[in-house]
Design a protein around this motif. Structure first.
Motif, PDB file in Angstrom:
ATOM      1  N   VAL A 253       0.852  -1.184   0.000  1.00 56.46           N
ATOM      2  CA  VAL A 253       0.000   0.000   0.000  1.00 56.46           C
ATOM      3  C   VAL A 253       0.891   1.238   0.000  1.00 56.46           C
ATOM      4  O   VAL A 253       1.578   1.510   0.974  1.00 56.46           O
ATOM      5  N   PHE A 254       0.887   1.963  -1.098  1.00 55.12           N
ATOM      6  CA  PHE A 254       1.705   3.156  -1.196  1.00 55.12           C
ATOM      7  C   PHE A 254       0.938   4.343  -0.630  1.00 55.12           C
ATOM      8  O   PHE A 254      -0.287   4.355  -0.601  1.00 55.12           O
ATOM      9  N   GLN A 255       1.667   5.361  -0.225  1.00 53.36           N
ATOM     10  CA  GLN A 255       1.057   6.442   0.529  1.00 53.36           C
ATOM     11  C   GLN A 255       0.820   7.713  -0.278  1.00 53.36           C
ATOM     12  O   GLN A 255       0.581   8.755   0.290  1.00 53.36           O
ATOM     13  N   SER A 256       0.881   7.649  -1.603  1.00 54.54           N
ATOM     14  CA  SER A 256       0.604   8.822  -2.431  1.00 54.54           C
ATOM     15  C   SER A 256      -0.330   8.410  -3.553  1.00 54.54           C
ATOM     16  O   SER A 256      -0.145   7.349  -4.168  1.00 54.54           O
ATOM     17  N   PHE A 257      -1.329   9.266  -3.830  1.00 52.56           N
ATOM     18  CA  PHE A 257      -2.312   8.891  -4.849  1.00 52.56           C
ATOM     19  C   PHE A 257      -2.992  10.125  -5.419  1.00 52.56           C
ATOM     20  O   PHE A 257      -2.873  11.242  -4.901  1.00 52.56           O
ATOM     21  N   VAL A 258      -3.740   9.925  -6.506  1.00 57.30           N
ATOM     22  CA  VAL A 258      -4.561  10.952  -7.137  1.00 57.30           C
ATOM     23  C   VAL A 258      -5.991  10.443  -7.172  1.00 57.30           C
ATOM     24  O   VAL A 258      -6.239   9.290  -7.530  1.00 57.30           O
ATOM     25  N   SER A 259      -6.938  11.303  -6.788  1.00 60.83           N
ATOM     26  CA  SER A 259      -8.352  10.946  -6.812  1.00 60.83           C
ATOM     27  C   SER A 259      -9.077  11.949  -7.707  1.00 60.83           C
ATOM     28  O   SER A 259      -9.001  13.164  -7.474  1.00 60.83           O
ATOM     29  N   LEU A 260      -9.768  11.464  -8.740  1.00 63.89           N
ATOM     30  CA  LEU A 260     -10.358  12.330  -9.750  1.00 63.89           C
ATOM     31  C   LEU A 260     -11.681  12.932  -9.289  1.00 63.89           C
ATOM     32  O   LEU A 260     -12.417  12.348  -8.496  1.00 63.89           O
ATOM     33  N   ASN A 261     -11.973  14.127  -9.825  1.00 64.14           N
ATOM     34  CA  ASN A 261     -13.199  14.856  -9.535  1.00 64.14           C
ATOM     35  C   ASN A 261     -14.271  14.429 -10.536  1.00 64.14           C
ATOM     36  O   ASN A 261     -14.099  14.572 -11.739  1.00 64.14           O
ATOM     37  N   ALA A 262     -15.391  13.911 -10.022  1.00 66.11           N
ATOM     38  CA  ALA A 262     -16.492  13.491 -10.874  1.00 66.11           C
ATOM     39  C   ALA A 262     -17.679  14.413 -10.647  1.00 66.11           C
ATOM     40  O   ALA A 262     -18.469  14.221  -9.721  1.00 66.11           O
ATOM     41  N   GLY A 263     -17.787  15.471 -11.467  1.00 66.81           N
ATOM     42  CA  GLY A 263     -18.920  16.373 -11.388  1.00 66.81           C
ATOM     43  C   GLY A 263     -19.077  17.109 -10.086  1.00 66.81           C
ATOM     44  O   GLY A 263     -20.198  17.357  -9.630  1.00 66.81           O
ATOM     45  N   GLY A 264     -17.968  17.485  -9.445  1.00 70.13           N
ATOM     46  CA  GLY A 264     -18.022  18.251  -8.214  1.00 70.13           C
ATOM     47  C   GLY A 264     -17.746  17.456  -6.964  1.00 70.13           C
ATOM     48  O   GLY A 264     -17.796  17.995  -5.856  1.00 70.13           O
ATOM     49  N   ARG A 265     -17.447  16.179  -7.100  1.00 69.61           N
ATOM     50  CA  ARG A 265     -17.070  15.345  -5.971  1.00 69.61           C
ATOM     51  C   ARG A 265     -15.758  14.643  -6.303  1.00 69.61           C
ATOM     52  O   ARG A 265     -15.596  14.123  -7.406  1.00 69.61           O
ATOM     53  N   ILE A 266     -14.852  14.672  -5.336  1.00 68.27           N
ATOM     54  CA  ILE A 266     -13.591  13.973  -5.534  1.00 68.27           C
ATOM     55  C   ILE A 266     -13.849  12.486  -5.360  1.00 68.27           C
ATOM     56  O   ILE A 266     -14.381  12.045  -4.350  1.00 68.27           O
ATOM     57  N   GLY A 267     -13.464  11.688  -6.368  1.00 67.10           N
ATOM     58  CA  GLY A 267     -13.855  10.290  -6.446  1.00 67.10           C
ATOM     59  C   GLY A 267     -13.380   9.416  -5.298  1.00 67.10           C
ATOM     60  O   GLY A 267     -12.417   9.721  -4.612  1.00 67.10           O
ATOM     61  N   LYS A 268     -14.085   8.316  -5.116  1.00 65.73           N
ATOM     62  CA  LYS A 268     -13.776   7.385  -4.041  1.00 65.73           C
ATOM     63  C   LYS A 268     -12.656   6.412  -4.408  1.00 65.73           C
ATOM     64  O   LYS A 268     -12.151   5.710  -3.540  1.00 65.73           O
ATOM     65  N   SER A 269     -12.300   6.328  -5.670  1.00 63.14           N
ATOM     66  CA  SER A 269     -11.328   5.320  -6.121  1.00 63.14           C
ATOM     67  C   SER A 269     -10.008   5.983  -6.472  1.00 63.14           C
ATOM     68  O   SER A 269      -9.808   6.425  -7.609  1.00 63.14           O
ATOM     69  N   PRO A 270      -9.084   6.089  -5.520  1.00 66.40           N
ATOM     70  CA  PRO A 270      -7.804   6.743  -5.799  1.00 66.40           C
ATOM     71  C   PRO A 270      -6.904   5.896  -6.680  1.00 66.40           C
ATOM     72  O   PRO A 270      -6.932   4.673  -6.630  1.00 66.40           O
ATOM     73  N   MET A 271      -6.103   6.585  -7.503  1.00 65.91           N
ATOM     74  CA  MET A 271      -5.102   5.916  -8.327  1.00 65.91           C
ATOM     75  C   MET A 271      -3.751   6.076  -7.637  1.00 65.91           C
ATOM     76  O   MET A 271      -3.251   7.192  -7.479  1.00 65.91           O
ATOM     77  N   MET A 272      -3.173   4.987  -7.205  1.00 65.72           N
ATOM     78  CA  MET A 272      -1.924   5.024  -6.459  1.00 65.72           C
ATOM     79  C   MET A 272      -0.743   5.357  -7.381  1.00 65.72           C
ATOM     80  O   MET A 272      -0.741   5.000  -8.565  1.00 65.72           O
ATOM     81  N   LEU A 273       0.252   6.025  -6.818  1.00 64.48           N
ATOM     82  CA  LEU A 273       1.492   6.266  -7.541  1.00 64.48           C
ATOM     83  C   LEU A 273       2.457   5.130  -7.238  1.00 64.48           C
ATOM     84  O   LEU A 273       2.800   4.902  -6.074  1.00 64.48           O
ATOM     85  N   PRO A 274       2.901   4.398  -8.232  1.00 65.74           N
ATOM     86  CA  PRO A 274       3.855   3.315  -7.979  1.00 65.74           C
ATOM     87  C   PRO A 274       5.161   3.891  -7.464  1.00 65.74           C
ATOM     88  O   PRO A 274       5.605   4.946  -7.902  1.00 65.74           O
ATOM     89  N   ASN A 275       5.772   3.214  -6.511  1.00 71.36           N
ATOM     90  CA  ASN A 275       6.981   3.769  -5.919  1.00 71.36           C
ATOM     91  C   ASN A 275       8.015   2.681  -5.650  1.00 71.36           C
ATOM     92  O   ASN A 275       8.352   2.398  -4.495  1.00 71.36           O
TER      93      ASN A 275
END
Length: 426
Positions: A253-275
């Motif tokens: 489990v990596f500790q940095s990620f990006v979570s996309l905005n879906a129509g005004g809400r930041i999404g529940k499914s984060p995309m992890m940064l491989p490290n």
């Protein structure tokens, strides 16, 4: 633990002044210096944000600090500073009682659609001793700021009822309703706060009302906004200093990620940064995103994490990622010609700005420990260049400020002894 600078602007301003030649190195000459009355012993100085408050084309800025651990009960003053382009001087305004702090590195300026300009000071309250941190939470403050004939004026308009150890402060109109959301990130209890101006006054709410994301993975040092996928909505970027102490970060489990905005809400499914550089655990200290040559890049400063001690973080480096087919791929070697010597003492806040006026965003680290080095963008490859050689004055804060009367952006440097110096691009 974390001593992050925060800051500041995600977007990159493309200046209209004549461009500097592509090849010559940038040089700066000192044109003004003054002393800051911090009111106590300072371990580190920060320049956590910049903005053209008075509309003269030159960016103004803030200066804060971290009190020295050996200075018991020390509380430091915080300042906003007018960058007087024509007069070449710096005009300092003390933020008063609501700016007093033991440690503030997360702060930002923003302007609402009606022209009102504000400064958010994310007071932290964290002090350090070798191997031990002392946490005394403080409340973040919001000031209304404006230009005057003699400098900048600041008036307190909001002080949070919550006490927090603020790691970063960012702003964005998350839901496109015309009102700025202020995200104040508290890295200790995994709970961020959202503040909005409604009917002329500020109100705060738990961040989960606007941001649905993982907030229990660990101590999040850096939560920032950027349009990573190019759909016009601000997405959330998150970097974690340490894993959740209850789990110590499950393997994989990596500790940095990006979570996309879906129509005004930041999404529940984060995309992890491989490290892969750090093995099972790593610490993320700052995460930002910009678009370079039509592609969105994510920049992360991170370190290996080996345990909760003064020496538990090491092997600091900057990494670069690109979004490909809904996943992030590391492209550090393609984008950076070499690693800067990042260490525990600072250098954890990434800033993007067109420093050499060639129309492309460059990179610098807003708190440097001796030399002042930037990454110049040369055809999409970021090349390290020393702007000012080591002078033995460590833990200084650095900012490059747009100035229409200068060849390139001005450079300002704040040091723990209270010296604030302005340099002009030659």
């Amino acid at each position: 633990m974390q001593r992050l600078l925060l800051s500041i602007a995600i977007g990159v301003a493309v200046m209209t002044a004549p461009a500097c030649a592509a090849d010559p190195k940038l040089t700066y000459k000192s044109v003004f210096s003054t002393k800051l009355p911090f009111g106590g012993k300072v371990a580190e100085a920060y320049i956590p944000g910049s903005f053209d408050v008075d509309g003269d084309g030159a960016e103004d800025f803030a200066v804060t600090g971290l009190a020295r651990e050996d200075a018991k009960n020390t509380i430091l003053h915080s300042f906003i500073v007018r960058n007087d382009a024509a007069g070449k001087n710096l005009q300092v305004t003390d933020l008063g009682d609501d700016g007093l702090t033991r440690n503030t590195s997360g702060a930002t300026f923003f302007r609402e659609a009606d022209g009102a300009t504000y400064f958010v000071l994310g007071r932290n309250g964290e002090l350090f001793a070798p191997g031990v941190g002392r946490n005394e939470p403080e409340s973040f403050s919001i000031f209304s700021v404006s230009g005057t004939e003699t400098g900048l004026a600041a008036q307190t308009v909001f002080v949070s009822a919550e006490h927090a150890l603020t790691a970063s402060v960012e702003t964005c109109d998350v839901d496109h309703d015309g009102t700025t959301e202020i995200l104040v990130n508290n890295y200790t209890d995994y709970q961020a706060r959202i503040v909005r101006r409604e009917d002329g006054t500020f109100h705060e709410y738990p961040a989960k009302q606007w941001v649905f994301m993982l907030l229990n993975a660990g101590a999040h040092n850096s939560l920032n906004f950027a349009d990573v996928d190019g759909d016009g909505w601000c997405d959330m970027l998150a970097a974690y200093e340490v894993p959740n102490p209850k789990t110590f970060g499950p393997p994989g489990v990596f500790q940095s990620f990006v979570s996309l905005n879906a129509g005004g809400r930041i999404g529940k499914s984060p995309m992890m940064l491989p490290n892969p550089a750090f093995g099972k655990h790593h610490a993320g200290f700052d995460i930002r995103s910009i678009t370079v040559g039509g592609e969105a890049l994510v920049f992360l400063t991170a370190a290996e994490f080996t345990g909760f001690s003064r020496d538990g973080w090491n092997k600091y480096q900057m990494q670069v990622f690109r979004l490909e087919n809904n996943a992030f791929v590391e492209v550090t070697k393609d984008k950076l010609n070499k690693q800067l010597p990042i260490d525990y003492a600072g250098q954890k806040d990434i800033r993007f700005q067109d420093i050499d006026n060639d129309g492309d965003p460059d990179i610098y680290l807003s708190s440097y420990t001796d030399e002042i080095v930037i990454y110049r963008n040369k055809g999409g490859k970021f090349v390290a260049e020393t702007v000012r050689k080591a002078d033995g004055r460590r833990h200084k804060a650095v900012a490059f400020l747009d100035n229409p009367l200068s060849k390139c952006p001005d450079m300002v440097v704040a040091t723990p002894d209270g010296k604030l110096e302005r340099f002009e691009c030659q």
